[in-house]
Design an enzyme around this catalytic site. Structure first.
Site, PDB file in Angstrom:
ATOM      1  N   CYS A 214       7.421  -4.029   1.527  1.00 41.77           N
ATOM      2  CA  CYS A 214       8.045  -4.098   3.354  1.00 41.77           C
ATOM      3  C   CYS A 214       8.763  -5.008   3.388  1.00 41.77           C
ATOM      4  O   CYS A 214       9.865  -4.298   4.332  1.00 41.77           O
ATOM      5  CB  CYS A 214       6.205  -4.551   3.807  1.00 41.77           C
ATOM      6  SG  CYS A 214       5.066  -3.286   3.618  1.00 41.77           S
TER       7      CYS A 214
ATOM      8  N   LYS B 178      -6.582  11.656  -7.437  1.00 38.26           N
ATOM      9  CA  LYS B 178      -7.028  10.369  -6.299  1.00 38.26           C
ATOM     10  C   LYS B 178      -8.017  10.816  -5.398  1.00 38.26           C
ATOM     11  O   LYS B 178      -9.047   9.988  -5.338  1.00 38.26           O
ATOM     12  CB  LYS B 178      -5.676  10.335  -5.996  1.00 38.26           C
ATOM     13  CG  LYS B 178      -5.651   9.539  -4.915  1.00 38.26           C
ATOM     14  CD  LYS B 178      -4.289   8.788  -4.706  1.00 38.26           C
ATOM     15  CE  LYS B 178      -4.110   7.385  -3.248  1.00 38.26           C
ATOM     16  NZ  LYS B 178      -2.647   7.148  -3.075  1.00 38.26           N
TER      17      LYS B 178
END
Ligand code: UGA
Length: 433
Positions: free
Chosen positions: A263, A35
């Site tokens: 979330c 990454k």
């Protein structure tokens, strides 16, 4: 200012790029070396409007770089942002293991260096953590006199993350330590908005409270939409009329298939679990979650009022991500709707600009299409699941020509009802007369 951002997921990467855009010298740290290499080459690996462009600009300017070396990041920085994930555990509580690993590594790094007593640094927790966590961290670091702890929750939305970071409604600075506050005020000096200077515990509660309240607004409107559907009222007009009252406000009153994402579902269950751990029942929040979980089933029941037998029918789903302008599928309504329709014996065709391939892995029997029209062609009815622009703005005469039955079910109350009706189709929204 030199800062490091540990964890280059959604929040961390946006934080790193936005601080770089403010002119700070940012190093992003991630344990995932592949990454890091990708980010260093200017690829975000996620879909977020403008993020990749700005990342590339900031790399070219030298305002941001990425590394797997915690030591490199920590020692160079005055502010160390911790943006690691706090995913839900089986009981709904937040898993803090990644956070604790990072904190242990920060301690080890600072302890091993000669300048541990001299350089003032603040560890800024952006990860959403249970109320009290930051104070516990401060106690753990109390023996390192120049290392301070602050809670600085984020309020960015996927799909407009960079904009929200650079133009926030408020910045919450939770810390008991004036040295930490001074560093954070310097860091955010170029952002023009209200600062909420408060304790660490209050900052943590502001974050959970904000998400839980927004989720509550949505579930409230979904409940009212169910009643509106039964009584012949139109929830969009009701929401408009309600939202004009400044005490209510016009935002997050959108009834639909319910909220998804990483979330609201996670934070509402974490807050309920936190209550349970402290002997505080939270029945309102439990209902908020339950209404949300039931909303796709309620929607299918509404569909069956118009198409009583779904078995043998093909239903076209438009949009699969949890909201538009993101490729995030976490807790997406589509992932609840597909199994419900399959259980009814319907077959499903689907279109999403970004998520087809990943949904195919989960539901190989779904037929995936390259355009909304292709998904709708030959289907019995269409459902708007996610209000992507390309799924909302359709030529409904063309849609009519391809559909077998004349039904369009608007799971986001975003289609143009009049245009649909004029094209000779039946429009059925969520709680709309
Ligand atoms: C949410 C909050 O809005 C951010 O402030 C917060 O920083 C973020 O969570 C987080 O904690 O990281 P996000 O999940 O990206 O942001 O997306 P939202 O735009 O809030 O939408 C959440 C869900 O609610 C979506 O599924 C959306 O379709 C749904 N929604 C939203 C409705 O059903 N009705 C509405 O009126 C608004």
């Amino acid at each position: 200012m030199k800062i490091c951002v540990i964890g280059t997921g959604y929040v961390g990467l946006t934080t790193a790029v936005s601080f770089a855009m403010m002119g700070h010298d940012v190093i992003g740290i991630d344990i995932d070396q592949a990454k890091v290499a990708r980010l260093q080459a200017g690829e975000t690996g996620i879909y977020e409007p403008n993020l990749e462009d700005e990342l590339q600009k900031m790399l070219a300017l030298g305002n941001v770089s990425f590394s797997s070396s915690l030591e490199e990041g920590i020692l160079a920085s005055k502010a160390i942002f911790v943006c690691v994930g706090t995913p839900p555990q089986a009981d709904g509580s937040a898993d803090l293991s990644a956070l604790h690993q990072v904190l242990a590594a920060i301690r080890e790094t600072v302890e091993q260096t000669a300048d541990k007593a001299q350089t003032a640094r603040v560890i800024v927790i952006k990860s959403t953590v249970p109320v009290g966590t930051n104070d516990r961290i401060a106690r753990l670091f109390a023996d390192l006199p120049n290392l301070f702890i602050a809670s600085n929750p984020e309020f960015l939305r996927e799909g407009s993350a960079l904009h929200d970071s650079l133009h926030p409604a408020r910045i919450v600075l939770g810390t008991e330590e004036p040295q930490a506050l001074a560093i954070l005020e310097e860091l955010y000096a170029s952002i023009d908005c209200v600062r909420v200077k408060t304790t660490r515990a209050n900052a943590e509660m502001i974050k959970y409270g904000s998400n839980a309240f927004l989720a509550t607004k949505i579930s409230f409107m979904n409940e009212l939409a169910r009643l509106s559907a039964a009584l012949g009222a139109d929830i969009r007009e009701v929401a408009h009329g309600m939202g004009l009252d400044p005490r209510i406000g016009p935002y997050f009153l959108g009834a639909g298939l319910g909220y998804g994402g990483s979330c609201f579902p996670k934070d509402t269950s974490a807050l309920t679990e936190l209550g349970a751990q402290h002997g505080v029942q939270m029945p309102l929040l439990q209902q908020v979650q339950q209404i949300n979980e039931q909303q796709p089933a309620w929607f299918v029941a509404q569909m069956k009022r118009h198409v009583p037998v779904l078995a043998g029918r093909r239903i076209a789903l438009l949009g699969l991500s949890f909201k538009p302008k993101t490729d995030d599928l976490r807790e997406a309504a589509s992932l609840r709707l597909i199994p419900l329709l399959l259980q009814e014996g319907a077959s499903v065709s689907a279109y999403d600009p970004l998520c087809n391939e990943r949904v195919r892995q989960l539901f190989p029997d779904v037929q995936f299409a390259d355009t909304p029209y292709q998904a709708l062609a030959g289907a019995d009815a269409g459902v708007l699941v996610t209000e992507w622009e390309q799924c909302v703005n359709l030529d409904f005469a063309q849609v009519r020509a391809g559909l077998k039955l004349p039904f369009l079910f608007d799971g986001r109350n975003a289609w143009n009802k009049q245009a649909i009706t004029e094209a000779g189709l039946r429009y059925i929204g969520v709680g709309r007369s």
